[in-house]
Structure formats: C-alpha cells, structure tokens
Scaffold this motif. Sequence first.
Motif, PDB file in Angstrom:
ATOM      1  N   GLY A 260      -5.895   6.171 -69.861  1.00  0.00           N
ATOM      2  CA  GLY A 260      -5.524   6.525 -71.220  1.00  0.00           C
ATOM      3  C   GLY A 260      -4.691   7.777 -71.337  1.00  0.00           C
ATOM      4  N   ASP A 261      -4.422   8.461 -70.225  1.00  0.00           N
ATOM      5  CA  ASP A 261      -3.615   9.677 -70.233  1.00  0.00           C
ATOM      6  C   ASP A 261      -2.224   9.394 -69.687  1.00  0.00           C
ATOM      7  N   LEU A 262      -1.268  10.210 -70.108  1.00  0.00           N
ATOM      8  CA  LEU A 262       0.115  10.097 -69.657  1.00  0.00           C
ATOM      9  C   LEU A 262       0.376  11.136 -68.570  1.00  0.00           C
ATOM     10  N   TYR A 263       0.968  10.666 -67.463  1.00  0.00           N
ATOM     11  CA  TYR A 263       1.268  11.530 -66.331  1.00  0.00           C
ATOM     12  C   TYR A 263       2.770  11.499 -66.045  1.00  0.00           C
ATOM     13  N   VAL A 264       3.271  12.620 -65.523  1.00  0.00           N
ATOM     14  CA  VAL A 264       4.606  12.679 -64.948  1.00  0.00           C
ATOM     15  C   VAL A 264       4.453  12.961 -63.463  1.00  0.00           C
ATOM     16  N   VAL A 265       5.050  12.112 -62.635  1.00  0.00           N
ATOM     17  CA  VAL A 265       5.055  12.314 -61.191  1.00  0.00           C
ATOM     18  C   VAL A 265       6.444  12.798 -60.803  1.00  0.00           C
ATOM     19  N   CYS A 296      -3.184  20.241 -76.955  1.00  0.00           N
ATOM     20  CA  CYS A 296      -2.307  21.409 -77.107  1.00  0.00           C
ATOM     21  C   CYS A 296      -0.852  21.056 -76.862  1.00  0.00           C
ATOM     22  N   GLY A 297      -0.569  19.786 -76.533  1.00  0.00           N
ATOM     23  CA  GLY A 297       0.809  19.362 -76.328  1.00  0.00           C
ATOM     24  C   GLY A 297       1.458  19.980 -75.107  1.00  0.00           C
ATOM     25  N   LYS A 298       0.665  20.300 -74.091  1.00  0.00           N
ATOM     26  CA  LYS A 298       1.204  20.914 -72.884  1.00  0.00           C
ATOM     27  C   LYS A 298       0.851  20.089 -71.651  1.00  0.00           C
ATOM     28  N   TRP A 299       1.579  20.344 -70.579  1.00  0.00           N
ATOM     29  CA  TRP A 299       1.356  19.653 -69.320  1.00  0.00           C
ATOM     30  C   TRP A 299       0.452  20.483 -68.418  1.00  0.00           C
ATOM     31  N   VAL A 300      -0.447  19.784 -67.730  1.00  0.00           N
ATOM     32  CA  VAL A 300      -1.386  20.424 -66.819  1.00  0.00           C
ATOM     33  C   VAL A 300      -1.041  19.984 -65.396  1.00  0.00           C
ATOM     34  N   ASP A 301      -0.851  20.946 -64.518  1.00  0.00           N
ATOM     35  CA  ASP A 301      -0.582  20.651 -63.114  1.00  0.00           C
ATOM     36  C   ASP A 301      -1.844  20.049 -62.493  1.00  0.00           C
TER      37      ASP A 301
END
Length: 372
Positions: A260-265, A296-301
């Motif tokens: 259910g989460d969106l990831y960027v690889v 929070c609309g941010k990306w988490v490493d």
Amino acid sequence: MDRAERCRWSDLPPEILSMIGKRLHTRMDALRFRSVCSSFRSSIPPPRRDAPRFPLRIPCSWSDHSVFLHDSTVCILETPEKASGSGVPSPPRSRWLVKLQEWSLGDVQLLSLFSQRRITYLPRNFPKVIDSLEFRIVEICREFRIEYGTSVIVPGIRKVVVSPDCVWTGLDELEVYSVENEGRLGYWKYGDENWTYLDDQNGCSYDDIIVYEGKVCVVDQSGMVSLIDSSFRTLQKFSPPIHIGGIGHSNCKYLVVSGGDLYVVDREIDVYMDEFLVPHFKETFSFRVYRLDRRCGKWVDVGSLGDMAFFLGKHCSYAISVHELGGCNANCIYFMENTASPYSRDKVNVFSLEDGSTEPLDFPPLLLLLST
C-alpha cells in the motif's frame, strides 16, 4: 448459532453478492466468482471481452504500421493438491511466479518474467494444462505494451499504463499513458485521433510511470514524483530526496507499490564515454530505495525491505512477500541488466540491500518456483 441456522454463502441477498462482485478488479477473479454457484453467477454479468478490449488498436505517430495495446498478467499460480488412493503420498502444492498472456480466448502463453520472450521449454514439474477452476491464481500486476501486430515492441516506448485498470472499465473510460525513451510523457483516451504530449516548460524527462491508489504517478530523472490527471494537471508533487550519480554513473528511477506504500528505486549504473563522447551503459553499480511518507509528504530513505522482494521488469515493476509466498530472497531487488543485443539471453541479477552485493540468478529467469 446452531450450524443449521447459519446462512450459506449462496443464500446471501443478490444485492450483497453484486456489491462484492463489482469490487473484483480482474477478469480472472470475476470468472472464478461466477463459477461458485448459480447465485454468484447471476449476481454479476460476465466480464466482457471488450471491456477494455485487448489487443486494442491505437493511433501511432512513430510508425506507418498499425500498432496495438497488449496486456499480460504477472501472477502466482498454485497447483492443486491431488489426492492419492494408492497409499503413495500425493505431490505437494507448488507455487509459481509466472507471466501469462492470453493469446486467444482460452489460449494462454507463458512469457519471461523480465522481458517479452516466449517460453518454449517448461520444467518437468510444471503443469501442462492450467485449469482456472482447479488452480489458484493470484494476480500480482498487469503490464501493458504497445506492439506491432506480431508482438514486436514499438521502439521508443519505455513504459505504458492504463487507467482505470478494471475488468468493468468500458472503452469510453479507457485512458493510456506512456513514457517514451527520451522521457516525454504522452496521453491517449479511447476515441482520440492522436496522442497528447505534456508540454513541460521545465524540460522534465520522465523515467517511470505507475498507477497508485487510482492516480497516475510519474517520476522524473531528478526524483520528483508527481500525481497527474488526464489534462496533465499536477495534482500533487513530492520533492525528491534522491542524489544524482557521480562522475561515471547514471541514474534510472523506478516506481513500485508495496504493502500500500509508494516507493522510488534509484538504480545507479556505471557509464563510460567512447571516443565520440557517446555514453555506454555497463553494469548496475548500486540501488537506493525511498518510501513515501504520506503524512508529511516526504521521502524516507529505506535501508531494508523487510520480507519483501522487488522485481524491476522492462514494462512493469512489482513487489511480492517472501513470508507469504517464499521462493525468493527477502530484502532484495531482482532486475535485468542491460544487454548489448536484443537477441541475447536475459541476464537477471539479484541485489541485496543488506550487504550491497549483486549475484546472478543461477537459473533461466523465465518463471520462478516459489514453494512446494
């Protein structure tokens, strides 16, 4: 409650069954739902073969030949457990990760998981006939391609998605989005004579596109992820956390939905320049993974994928749970290396986020036996 007083599934009110059936998104699930009993079958109509119809002829600005929109399905195929009356233990159930393409009604072809190569040789223990009433089939994702009539991929197209992707979608609702090799974003709606292209004043070049929670998402080379609509209006932007590769490196970005989460690889590739200053891609150097924190609309490493494994294909990317399905390494990324020739064998590697190592698969990456 006494067993005799319990309500059977077939006795559910038709309006309840209809509500359940209309929430099934895949054609296979709808067919299996209708095969349960007469009450289930009469609660929803049979999924129309032309809703949306594939292969679907669409206009093309890249070729004088006719081109078509084709689809295939990545799924888990679980074989039935056969009873043995001779005292010999029955063979255990097997789970296979496969990619299926319906060539004609009832005729299904197997394709390589990482490309469009047709599988002509099957393992000895793979079933020769797949009966959808006996086999459990769980759809992982659908991939779409724009091809000539003979299953030849139209050059210049990197990725295609369809929205909404549902068995009940009518042709008049069908929208097709594409990312071309040079990074241009295109849009076509059924009935349009030509494609519409995003006139980006900032000169963005897009790497990947995906449908996430019913919205079309794109990621550009800087790592900026945007939600867009059919008018190319940006609904929301998520600022990029992703570093740009150093000297001798090139970055390519993929969008993956997992849990259910969106990831960027972010895939980092070694590059060298020839004497004419033309870049040539070599081996993949490393990967970084980021998860969108919607609060929070941010990306988490992300340092670990947990029990998930990511698969990065040419035309679709997806995630599977090793805990639920087994058969592959958790916290790893499966991907196909760039090959110099389109006729060379698929070279698929496995990257471990735990130690940063890359190992080749020790078997042809056509289909994957998950568990027995």
